[in-house]
Design a protein around this motif. Structure first.
Motif, PDB file in Angstrom:
ATOM      1  N   MET A 100       0.716  -1.540   0.046  1.00 47.89           N
ATOM      2  CA  MET A 100      -0.335  -0.172   0.180  1.00 47.89           C
ATOM      3  C   MET A 100       0.457   1.046   0.057  1.00 47.89           C
ATOM      4  O   MET A 100       0.856   2.275  -0.863  1.00 47.89           O
ATOM      5  N   ARG A 101       1.623   1.248   1.001  1.00 48.88           N
ATOM      6  CA  ARG A 101       2.634   2.334   1.080  1.00 48.88           C
ATOM      7  C   ARG A 101       3.393   2.616  -0.802  1.00 48.88           C
ATOM      8  O   ARG A 101       3.188   3.767  -0.859  1.00 48.88           O
ATOM      9  N   GLU A 102       3.795   1.759  -0.958  1.00 48.75           N
ATOM     10  CA  GLU A 102       4.097   1.703  -2.395  1.00 48.75           C
ATOM     11  C   GLU A 102       3.542   2.173  -3.281  1.00 48.75           C
ATOM     12  O   GLU A 102       3.548   3.187  -4.092  1.00 48.75           O
ATOM     13  N   GLY A 103       2.300   1.778  -3.199  1.00 52.93           N
ATOM     14  CA  GLY A 103       1.218   2.211  -4.273  1.00 52.93           C
ATOM     15  C   GLY A 103       1.003   3.673  -4.265  1.00 52.93           C
ATOM     16  O   GLY A 103       0.704   4.271  -5.084  1.00 52.93           O
ATOM     17  N   VAL A 104       0.820   4.019  -2.151  1.00 58.38           N
ATOM     18  CA  VAL A 104       0.507   5.389  -2.659  1.00 58.38           C
ATOM     19  C   VAL A 104       1.192   6.575  -3.398  1.00 58.38           C
ATOM     20  O   VAL A 104       1.498   7.382  -3.484  1.00 58.38           O
ATOM     21  N   GLU A 105       2.500   6.020  -2.669  1.00 57.26           N
ATOM     22  CA  GLU A 105       3.971   7.097  -3.211  1.00 57.26           C
ATOM     23  C   GLU A 105       4.495   6.597  -4.923  1.00 57.26           C
ATOM     24  O   GLU A 105       4.573   8.162  -4.887  1.00 57.26           O
ATOM     25  N   ARG A 106       4.350   5.714  -6.013  1.00 60.85           N
ATOM     26  CA  ARG A 106       3.197   5.841  -7.592  1.00 60.85           C
ATOM     27  C   ARG A 106       2.863   6.643  -7.424  1.00 60.85           C
ATOM     28  O   ARG A 106       3.069   7.632  -8.231  1.00 60.85           O
ATOM     29  N   MET A 107       1.593   6.519  -6.669  1.00 63.96           N
ATOM     30  CA  MET A 107       0.099   7.234  -6.822  1.00 63.96           C
ATOM     31  C   MET A 107       1.085   8.605  -7.080  1.00 63.96           C
ATOM     32  O   MET A 107       0.691   9.752  -8.159  1.00 63.96           O
ATOM     33  N   LEU A 108       0.677   9.687  -6.047  1.00 60.80           N
ATOM     34  CA  LEU A 108       1.473  10.459  -5.632  1.00 60.80           C
ATOM     35  C   LEU A 108       2.583  11.276  -6.526  1.00 60.80           C
ATOM     36  O   LEU A 108       2.897  12.635  -6.165  1.00 60.80           O
ATOM     37  N   GLY A 109       3.022  10.326  -7.637  1.00 61.22           N
ATOM     38  CA  GLY A 109       4.301  10.921  -8.012  1.00 61.22           C
ATOM     39  C   GLY A 109       5.376  10.445  -7.207  1.00 61.22           C
ATOM     40  O   GLY A 109       6.674  11.509  -7.772  1.00 61.22           O
ATOM     41  N   LEU A 110       5.907  10.141  -5.867  1.00 55.97           N
ATOM     42  CA  LEU A 110       6.503  10.114  -5.131  1.00 55.97           C
ATOM     43  C   LEU A 110       8.065   9.425  -5.412  1.00 55.97           C
ATOM     44  O   LEU A 110       9.046  10.305  -5.726  1.00 55.97           O
ATOM     45  N   ALA A 111       7.779   8.466  -6.329  1.00 57.07           N
ATOM     46  CA  ALA A 111       8.916   7.217  -6.696  1.00 57.07           C
ATOM     47  C   ALA A 111       9.474   8.092  -7.449  1.00 57.07           C
ATOM     48  O   ALA A 111      10.711   6.997  -7.700  1.00 57.07           O
ATOM     49  N   GLU A 112       8.991   8.891  -8.208  1.00 55.38           N
ATOM     50  CA  GLU A 112       9.419   9.905  -9.479  1.00 55.38           C
ATOM     51  C   GLU A 112      10.599  10.547  -9.204  1.00 55.38           C
ATOM     52  O   GLU A 112      11.152  11.059 -10.417  1.00 55.38           O
ATOM     53  N   GLY A 113      10.741  11.282  -7.981  1.00 57.65           N
ATOM     54  CA  GLY A 113       9.941  12.095  -7.815  1.00 57.65           C
ATOM     55  C   GLY A 113       9.736  13.412  -8.470  1.00 57.65           C
ATOM     56  O   GLY A 113      10.131  14.586  -8.285  1.00 57.65           O
ATOM     57  N   GLY A 114       8.653  13.070  -8.847  1.00 57.78           N
ATOM     58  CA  GLY A 114       7.245  14.013  -9.399  1.00 57.78           C
ATOM     59  C   GLY A 114       6.520  14.534  -8.062  1.00 57.78           C
ATOM     60  O   GLY A 114       6.917  14.172  -7.317  1.00 57.78           O
ATOM     61  N   GLY A 115       5.494  15.027  -8.976  1.00 63.84           N
ATOM     62  CA  GLY A 115       4.211  15.962  -7.876  1.00 63.84           C
ATOM     63  C   GLY A 115       3.406  15.214  -8.736  1.00 63.84           C
ATOM     64  O   GLY A 115       2.911  13.970  -9.210  1.00 63.84           O
ATOM     65  N   LEU A 116       2.030  15.491  -7.606  1.00 57.55           N
ATOM     66  CA  LEU A 116       0.600  15.147  -8.017  1.00 57.55           C
ATOM     67  C   LEU A 116       0.397  14.611  -9.705  1.00 57.55           C
ATOM     68  O   LEU A 116       0.595  15.673 -10.273  1.00 57.55           O
ATOM     69  N   SER A 117      -0.682  13.478  -9.613  1.00 52.28           N
ATOM     70  CA  SER A 117      -0.971  13.699 -11.360  1.00 52.28           C
ATOM     71  C   SER A 117      -2.215  13.491 -11.486  1.00 52.28           C
ATOM     72  O   SER A 117      -2.334  12.185 -11.109  1.00 52.28           O
ATOM     73  N   PRO A 118      -3.086  14.860 -11.719  1.00 52.32           N
ATOM     74  CA  PRO A 118      -4.501  14.762 -11.671  1.00 52.32           C
ATOM     75  C   PRO A 118      -5.434  13.077 -12.564  1.00 52.32           C
ATOM     76  O   PRO A 118      -5.695  12.587 -12.175  1.00 52.32           O
ATOM     77  N   GLU A 119      -4.763  13.278 -13.493  1.00 54.81           N
ATOM     78  CA  GLU A 119      -4.425  12.250 -14.752  1.00 54.81           C
ATOM     79  C   GLU A 119      -4.613  10.291 -13.960  1.00 54.81           C
ATOM     80  O   GLU A 119      -4.761  10.141 -14.020  1.00 54.81           O
TER      81      GLU A 119
END
Length: 145
Positions: free
Chosen positions: A22-41
């Motif tokens: 779940m943590r990894e999923g949330v990180e990826r959903m929020l773009g944190l894993a890639e060093g990005g930010g929120l992606s509404p899409e």
């Protein structure tokens, strides 16, 4: 990792009470894993069409992933930046705690995610308490974090 992969992580979290997934999923959903930010899409794809998000402090409710995406795309000055602190839960209910920055404003964020069996977010409740200075009288009983 795409939306399908994040849903796989969410499905694993639901089926196996897997907090790491779940943590990894949330990180990826929020773009944190890639060093990005929120992606509404990206978030849009992870929500059910009948998604509901509530913010009790402001008394607001967003119905449907379409309105949620439009709201996120309308953030003045761009979306917030998050640092994920903790993810806990089991089954279909998970809680994420994060530090959020909206421009110069700093908020603590607590989000309660309710997922369906297919790994999509059905409901979300968000709380946005602001940090505050601890009173001096508690100094002998507490330690600084």
């Amino acid at each position: 990792m795409g939306e399908t992969d994040v849903r796989d992580l969410f499905r694993r979290a639901v089926a196996e009470d897997d907090a790491a997934a779940m943590r990894e999923g949330v990180e990826r959903m929020l773009g944190l894993a890639e060093g990005g930010g929120l992606s509404p899409e990206r978030e849009y794809e992870l929500r059910r069409p009948d998604f509901v998000m509530e913010m009790p402090q402001s008394g607001e409710r967003v119905r449907g992933r379409e309105d949620m995406r439009r709201m996120q795309e309308s953030f003045p000055g761009g979306g917030p930046a998050f640092t994920l602190r903790r993810v806990v839960g089991c089954g279909r209910v998970w809680v994420a705690e994060a530090d959020g920055r909206y421009g110069e404003d700093h908020w603590q964020v607590v989000a309660v995610f309710e997922l369906d069996a297919d790994g999509r977010i059905a409901r979300e409740t968000r709380y946005y308490p602001q940090p505050f200075d601890a009173p001096d009288w508690r100094g002998g009983f507490t330690e600084r974090m």
